[in-house]
Design a protein around this motif. Sequence first.
Motif, short mmCIF file in Angstrom:
data_model
loop_
_atom_site.label_atom_id
_atom_site.label_comp_id
_atom_site.label_asym_id
_atom_site.label_seq_id
_atom_site.Cartn_x
_atom_site.Cartn_y
_atom_site.Cartn_z
N MET A 156 5.44 2.24 -11.67
CA MET A 156 5.50 0.80 -11.84
C MET A 156 5.24 0.45 -13.30
O MET A 156 4.63 1.22 -14.03
N VAL A 157 5.63 -0.70 -13.73
CA VAL A 157 5.43 -1.17 -15.07
C VAL A 157 3.95 -1.48 -15.27
O VAL A 157 3.26 -1.85 -14.32
N PHE A 158 3.45 -1.35 -16.52
CA PHE A 158 2.04 -1.66 -16.77
C PHE A 158 1.72 -3.08 -16.32
O PHE A 158 2.46 -4.01 -16.57
N GLN A 159 0.61 -3.20 -15.65
CA GLN A 159 0.17 -4.50 -15.17
C GLN A 159 -1.34 -4.57 -15.28
O GLN A 159 -2.02 -3.56 -15.29
N GLU A 160 -1.86 -5.78 -15.38
CA GLU A 160 -3.30 -5.92 -15.50
C GLU A 160 -4.00 -5.99 -14.16
O GLU A 160 -5.20 -5.92 -14.09
N ARG A 161 -3.27 -6.08 -13.09
CA ARG A 161 -3.86 -6.21 -11.76
C ARG A 161 -3.52 -4.97 -10.93
O ARG A 161 -2.43 -4.45 -11.01
N THR A 162 -4.49 -4.55 -10.12
CA THR A 162 -4.21 -3.52 -9.13
C THR A 162 -4.30 -4.16 -7.76
O THR A 162 -4.92 -5.22 -7.59
N TYR A 163 -3.68 -3.54 -6.79
CA TYR A 163 -3.62 -4.08 -5.43
C TYR A 163 -4.41 -3.18 -4.49
O TYR A 163 -4.17 -1.97 -4.45
N SER A 164 -5.32 -3.77 -3.75
CA SER A 164 -6.10 -3.00 -2.78
C SER A 164 -5.24 -2.77 -1.55
O SER A 164 -4.49 -3.65 -1.12
N VAL A 165 -5.37 -1.58 -0.99
CA VAL A 165 -4.49 -1.17 0.11
C VAL A 165 -5.31 -0.60 1.26
O VAL A 165 -6.25 0.16 1.05
N LEU A 166 -4.91 -0.98 2.47
CA LEU A 166 -5.44 -0.36 3.68
C LEU A 166 -4.28 0.30 4.40
O LEU A 166 -3.28 -0.36 4.71
N ILE A 167 -4.39 1.60 4.63
CA ILE A 167 -3.38 2.35 5.38
C ILE A 167 -3.94 2.55 6.79
O ILE A 167 -5.01 3.12 6.96
N VAL A 168 -3.20 2.06 7.78
CA VAL A 168 -3.63 2.20 9.17
C VAL A 168 -2.64 3.14 9.85
O VAL A 168 -1.48 2.79 10.07
N THR A 169 -3.10 4.35 10.16
CA THR A 169 -2.24 5.35 10.78
C THR A 169 -3.10 6.39 11.48
O THR A 169 -4.21 6.68 11.05
N ALA A 170 -2.55 6.95 12.54
CA ALA A 170 -3.22 8.05 13.23
C ALA A 170 -2.73 9.40 12.70
O ALA A 170 -3.25 10.45 13.09
N SER A 171 -1.78 9.37 11.79
CA SER A 171 -1.16 10.58 11.28
C SER A 171 -1.63 10.89 9.86
O SER A 171 -1.35 10.15 8.92
N GLU A 172 -2.29 12.04 9.71
CA GLU A 172 -2.70 12.46 8.36
C GLU A 172 -1.48 12.79 7.52
O GLU A 172 -1.49 12.60 6.30
N ARG A 173 -0.44 13.29 8.17
CA ARG A 173 0.80 13.61 7.45
C ARG A 173 1.39 12.35 6.80
O ARG A 173 1.88 12.39 5.68
N PHE A 174 1.33 11.22 7.53
CA PHE A 174 1.83 9.96 6.97
C PHE A 174 1.01 9.57 5.74
O PHE A 174 1.57 9.23 4.71
N THR A 175 -0.30 9.65 5.85
CA THR A 175 -1.18 9.33 4.72
C THR A 175 -0.85 10.21 3.53
O THR A 175 -0.73 9.73 2.40
N ASP A 176 -0.71 11.52 3.77
CA ASP A 176 -0.39 12.45 2.69
C ASP A 176 0.95 12.13 2.03
O ASP A 176 1.10 12.29 0.81
N SER A 177 1.91 11.64 2.81
CA SER A 177 3.22 11.33 2.22
C SER A 177 3.21 9.99 1.47
O SER A 177 3.99 9.80 0.54
N ILE A 178 2.31 9.08 1.86
CA ILE A 178 2.25 7.76 1.22
C ILE A 178 1.41 7.78 -0.07
O ILE A 178 1.72 7.07 -1.03
#
Length: 194
Positions: free
Chosen positions: A1-23
Amino acid sequence: MVFQERTYSVLIVTASERFTDSIMPLLPMTDYWPVQTASSVAEARRWLADTEFDIVLINTPLPDDFGMHLAIDICTGSGAGVLLLVKNDHYNEIYSKVVRYGVITLSKPTNRQMVAQNLRILCATRERIRQMQAKQATVEEKIKEIRLVNRAKWLLIECLNMTEAEAHRYIEKQAMDLRISRREAAENIIKTYK
């Protein structure tokens, strides 16, 4: 992504560790931080009760619920953007139920580019919501000020037998003479005559 002064907080809701690892590679700390994970709807709700997130990714189904109602609740109760990932077989049905709440739905299987593009859309949407929330807060502050000034006017009318125009001029003059806001002048009058 382009440089930005803000970061975005994220919540990943999944039962799959594989999904988390890919995201996770799509969520560099320079753009997305902090990133939290939850493996169930109940755990996600606990996170959401304590923390305000900018983006929530929900990989359905979840062990304790499908995840659709969680997505709707997040969109209606916060300014967070939600990306709901559902199996292609259920996409049209789920999409038609959640679109009116502002939930972005993506069919699975998908590729990293589609997820990355949707994350950027969620960031842009989050910025727009932030701007609208700031405007709303400004309007609410102005309404509070108008109410205070009107209350002060009525006190001046009752206590000093001023007309409404005289009371208005008095508040304006107090604010100008004391170099304070109309709100502060009204608060001072309310303290004095209440």
